[in-house]
Design a protein around this motif. Sequence first.
Motif, PDB file in Angstrom:
ATOM      1  N   GLU A   1       6.923   0.528   4.880  1.00 32.82           N
ATOM      2  CA  GLU A   1       6.104   0.927   5.832  1.00 32.82           C
ATOM      3  C   GLU A   1       4.928  -0.023   6.036  1.00 32.82           C
ATOM      4  O   GLU A   1       4.651  -0.096   7.470  1.00 32.82           O
ATOM      5  CB  GLU A   1       5.449   2.248   5.164  1.00 32.82           C
ATOM      6  N   THR A   2       4.809  -0.979   5.636  1.00 37.40           N
ATOM      7  CA  THR A   2       3.868  -2.133   5.818  1.00 37.40           C
ATOM      8  C   THR A   2       4.321  -2.935   7.059  1.00 37.40           C
ATOM      9  O   THR A   2       3.781  -3.409   7.634  1.00 37.40           O
ATOM     10  CB  THR A   2       3.523  -2.799   4.466  1.00 37.40           C
TER      11      THR A   2
ATOM     12  N   ARG B   1       4.113  -1.006  10.301  1.00 35.17           N
ATOM     13  CA  ARG B   1       2.902  -1.021  10.591  1.00 35.17           C
ATOM     14  C   ARG B   1       2.438  -2.505  11.250  1.00 35.17           C
ATOM     15  O   ARG B   1       1.817  -2.365  12.155  1.00 35.17           O
ATOM     16  CB  ARG B   1       1.854  -0.793   9.480  1.00 35.17           C
TER      17      ARG B   1
ATOM     18  N   LYS C   1      -1.770  -6.661  -3.182  1.00 36.02           N
ATOM     19  CA  LYS C   1      -2.405  -6.663  -1.999  1.00 36.02           C
ATOM     20  C   LYS C   1      -1.909  -8.133  -1.154  1.00 36.02           C
ATOM     21  O   LYS C   1      -1.671  -7.804  -0.059  1.00 36.02           O
ATOM     22  CB  LYS C   1      -3.699  -7.015  -2.215  1.00 36.02           C
TER      23      LYS C   1
ATOM     24  N   CYS D   1       3.730  -8.796   4.127  1.00 35.18           N
ATOM     25  CA  CYS D   1       4.651  -7.871   4.847  1.00 35.18           C
ATOM     26  C   CYS D   1       4.075  -7.559   6.064  1.00 35.18           C
ATOM     27  O   CYS D   1       4.858  -7.685   7.195  1.00 35.18           O
ATOM     28  CB  CYS D   1       5.086  -6.786   3.846  1.00 35.18           C
ATOM     29  N   TRP D   2       2.834  -7.020   6.220  1.00 39.05           N
ATOM     30  CA  TRP D   2       2.462  -6.689   7.589  1.00 39.05           C
ATOM     31  C   TRP D   2       2.470  -8.011   8.566  1.00 39.05           C
ATOM     32  O   TRP D   2       2.791  -7.914   9.562  1.00 39.05           O
ATOM     33  CB  TRP D   2       0.851  -6.336   7.389  1.00 39.05           C
TER      34      TRP D   2
ATOM     35  N   LEU E   1       1.458  -7.058   0.190  1.00 39.04           N
ATOM     36  CA  LEU E   1       1.484  -6.185   1.296  1.00 39.04           C
ATOM     37  C   LEU E   1       1.049  -6.908   2.587  1.00 39.04           C
ATOM     38  O   LEU E   1       1.353  -6.607   3.693  1.00 39.04           O
ATOM     39  CB  LEU E   1       0.794  -4.952   1.167  1.00 39.04           C
ATOM     40  N   THR E   2      -0.162  -7.793   2.541  1.00 41.24           N
ATOM     41  CA  THR E   2      -0.483  -8.629   3.515  1.00 41.24           C
ATOM     42  C   THR E   2       0.647  -9.406   4.155  1.00 41.24           C
ATOM     43  O   THR E   2       0.830  -9.354   5.442  1.00 41.24           O
ATOM     44  CB  THR E   2      -1.792  -9.332   3.005  1.00 41.24           C
TER      45      THR E   2
ATOM     46  N   GLU F   1       6.958   1.039   0.419  1.00 40.97           N
ATOM     47  CA  GLU F   1       5.690   0.599   0.398  1.00 40.97           C
ATOM     48  C   GLU F   1       5.943  -0.457   1.366  1.00 40.97           C
ATOM     49  O   GLU F   1       5.070  -1.057   2.434  1.00 40.97           O
ATOM     50  CB  GLU F   1       4.934   0.523  -0.699  1.00 40.97           C
TER      51      GLU F   1
END
Length: 155
Positions: free
Chosen positions: A24-25, A28, A135, A141-142, A138-139, A21
């Motif tokens: 992939e983040t 992206r 969340k 990481c993005w 993931l933010t 996860e």
Amino acid sequence: MSRDVRRLLIVHHTASPALRELFETVRRGAATDEVEGVEVVARAALRATAVDVFEADGVILGTPVNIGYMSGALKHFFDTVYYPCLEETRRLPYALYVHGNNDATGAVRAVESIAAGLGWERVHRPVTVTGAPGKEDLTACWELGATVAATISPG
């Protein structure tokens, strides 16, 4: 490859669903339409080579924490590329994301020490995730992926 396009290499050891996860983040974020002129190339740490690093304009490293240290796969990557890349990749922009079940300090310290020895330049603070990614993780990481891509973008 035309210099109108820069290459961002993601070297990762993705050994769990949580790391998948995060990876992939990050990918992206690195491939966001907001940043132009960057090709994102991902290589598993056990398959990445010095040639991959030579062809890269920036690197993102991803690893689990294994017994307080980076994964053996990422260590193998560094063992393989260190001397061939020592002089020719100085000032290469890099960033790091790490996943563990608890403390990741040793893994971050080890990767940063090797990257400093290579003369690479950190362009984003390490993203450290413990437990299941939330969340905010993931933010982060993005943003890591997008920041490194923007750093090397020709535009």
